[in-house]
Design a protein around this motif. Structure first.
Motif, PDB file in Angstrom:
ATOM      1  N   GLY A  96      33.536  43.152  34.377  1.00  0.00           N
ATOM      2  CA  GLY A  96      34.124  42.573  35.439  1.00  0.00           C
ATOM      3  C   GLY A  96      33.258  42.562  36.681  1.00  0.00           C
ATOM      4  N   PRO A 319      41.239  46.353  40.229  1.00  0.00           N
ATOM      5  CA  PRO A 319      41.336  44.845  40.766  1.00  0.00           C
ATOM      6  C   PRO A 319      42.003  44.772  42.141  1.00  0.00           C
ATOM      7  CG  PRO A 319      41.657  44.689  38.285  1.00  0.00           C
ATOM      8  CD  PRO A 319      41.713  46.196  38.697  1.00  0.00           C
ATOM      9  N   ARG A 334      34.258  43.022  42.617  1.00  0.00           N
ATOM     10  CA  ARG A 334      34.506  42.478  41.424  1.00  0.00           C
ATOM     11  C   ARG A 334      34.495  41.062  41.216  1.00  0.00           C
ATOM     12  NH1 ARG A 334      37.993  44.363  37.429  1.00  0.00           N
ATOM     13  NH2 ARG A 334      38.270  46.639  37.029  1.00  0.00           N
ATOM     14  N   SER A 336      36.774  39.205  39.855  1.00  0.00           N
ATOM     15  CA  SER A 336      38.047  38.833  39.931  1.00  0.00           C
ATOM     16  C   SER A 336      38.308  38.478  41.325  1.00  0.00           C
ATOM     17  CB  SER A 336      39.106  39.872  39.261  1.00  0.00           C
ATOM     18  OG  SER A 336      38.906  41.043  39.830  1.00  0.00           O
ATOM     19  N   ASP A 340      39.152  34.761  43.554  1.00  0.00           N
ATOM     20  CA  ASP A 340      40.561  34.947  43.757  1.00  0.00           C
ATOM     21  C   ASP A 340      40.916  33.790  44.676  1.00  0.00           C
ATOM     22  OD1 ASP A 340      43.262  36.831  43.834  1.00  0.00           O
ATOM     23  OD2 ASP A 340      42.979  35.923  45.995  1.00  0.00           O
TER      24      ASP A 340
END
Length: 409
Positions: A96, A319, A334, A336, A340
């Protein structure tokens, strides 16, 4: 009551973000108290590593810049987090995270820390200045080309001179040339790499007496000294202060950390919607280059609360918490977070950070980094405060490197 003691750099964005994470963790773990010790960067290095704060248990965790990890690992100051990851894993580790933030943390099978704040170097510039129609017209009339983010150092100088308006207090650019063992090294590395050079030879020996290293130092020396190009306080600014000057609207562009572009997108910033990033300029014919140096949380080998410390590391690496620190201007680590959609809409520069980070270079690795950084600090200080020839300054530094036997892997 269980206590965790964490040392960190006294930088407002770090303090605010880590304080929020600590208070939220405490709320979910009744009977736990997290004590944050916020200190200057030199004191952080000294207290956590050279004076043994991580090794003897004075600190359970410390926020360390990635430059220091090899030395801390060699000093047996860091807990091997691979053991804890096997027992109670962090979700999605390591897939990740970008590989560029994982690899520097590994020493053989030893996992030294967990990434916390990233910020690869890039060109940060004011779109409101670069896109203003009258300014673009004036630039075109003067230089017979379109105003755009510079791609070469020649264009960078031309553009910096164009934007400098000393009576109004605006300068073309700013450098963080204060000798704090960090940004002078980073700036020198960028100047060498962006001209097609290297800091070391094939054996890992640092080499400063090359024509490219001389050209890099001469350029930096001339630029920082010229108030028609560069903010006159540059020689006394560290990286955070140079970023503050940019965010105050005093410069048009800078080769600096991505985090300052991200800070411009915070609520209430006077530069919200007015900042973008681009690759750092290079010499003609040299591919764009960046530098990745980041901050990571490491667990002390001497901690007496290792399971609790690991639970905190797992918590801040989640996260939700990684995304949450972006509200404070700190840069999540991260994938993620970087991807985003809501964050990218609010702070558009996040659309570019993954590309920049994945292509960024790392500094040479080894326990001698602090000694090497001190030598580069002295090179820059002598260049900016004396009339000694640049070649003589570099030759003196090379002799010191060889006398100390500095080598990198």
């Amino acid at each position: 009551m269980s206590h965790l003691r964490i040392a960190l750099r006294n930088y407002a964005d770090f303090e605010n973000a880590l304080t929020e994470q600590a208070r939220l963790f405490e709320a979910q773990h009744p009977g736990t108290k997290i004590e944050l010790t916020s200190i200057g960067i030199h004191e952080l290095y000294r207290s956590a590593i050279t004076e043994g704060g991580l090794r003897d248990g004075r600190f359970d965790l410390a926020l360390l810049v990635s430059d220091w990890l090899a030395e801390a690992h060699a000093a047996v100051a860091l807990e091997d987090l691979h053991h804890w990851q096997q027992l109670i894993p962090i979700h999605e580790w390591p897939g990740g995270w970008p590989r560029s933030l994982v690899q520097p943390l590994l020493f053989g099978n030893h996992l030294s820390a967990i990434p916390w704040h990233d910020g690869p170097e890039c060109l940060v510039y004011r779109t409101d200045l670069f896109e203003e129609p009258a300014t673009r017209s004036a630039f075109r009339s003067q230089f017979f080309r379109e105003l755009r983010p510079p791609t070469t150092w020649e264009e960078f100088e031309q553009t910096a001179r164009f934007f400098t308006d000393q009576p109004s207090g605006r300068y073309g650019t700013v450098f963080a040339a204060f000798p704090d063992g960090h940004n002078t090294l980073y700036d020198f590395a960028i100047q060498v790499w962006s001209r097609g050079g290297e800091l070391t030879d094939s054996t890992g020996r640092p080499i400063l007496t090359t024509p490219i290293a001389l050209s890099a130092l001469e350029f930096y020396r001339r630029f920082v000294h010229d108030p028609c190009l560069c903010h006159p306080r540059s020689a006394k600014l560290d990286s955070t202060q140079s970023g503050d000057i940019f965010l105050a609207g005093e410069v048009a562009m800078m080769a600096n950390w991505f985090g300052f572009a991200a800070r411009a997108g915070r609520e209430g910033s006077p530069l919200t919607g007015k900042v973008a990033i681009a690759p750092i300029p290079t010499a003609n014919g040299v591919a764009p280059v960046s530098l990745s140096v980041f901050w990571a949380l490491a667990m002390g080998r001497g901690s007496r609360h290792k399971e609790l410390a690991w639970q905190f590391l797992r918590y801040v690496a989640s996260p939700e918490r990684d995304l949450g620190i972006t509200r404070h201007g700190t840069v999540g680590v991260r994938l993620s977070t970087w991807r985003d959609r809501a964050l990218q809409a609010r702070v558009p520069v996040y659309r570019e950070v993954e590309t920049i980070s994945l292509s960024a270079r790392q500094l040479p690795s080894g326990p001698a980094m602090a000694s090497f950084a001190t030598i580069i600090d002295d090179v820059i200080t002598r260049a900016l405060t004396t009339n000694e020839p640049s070649a003589a300054i570099l030759e003196l530094a090379q002799r010191e490197i060889d006398q100390k036997g500095i080598r990198f892997s």
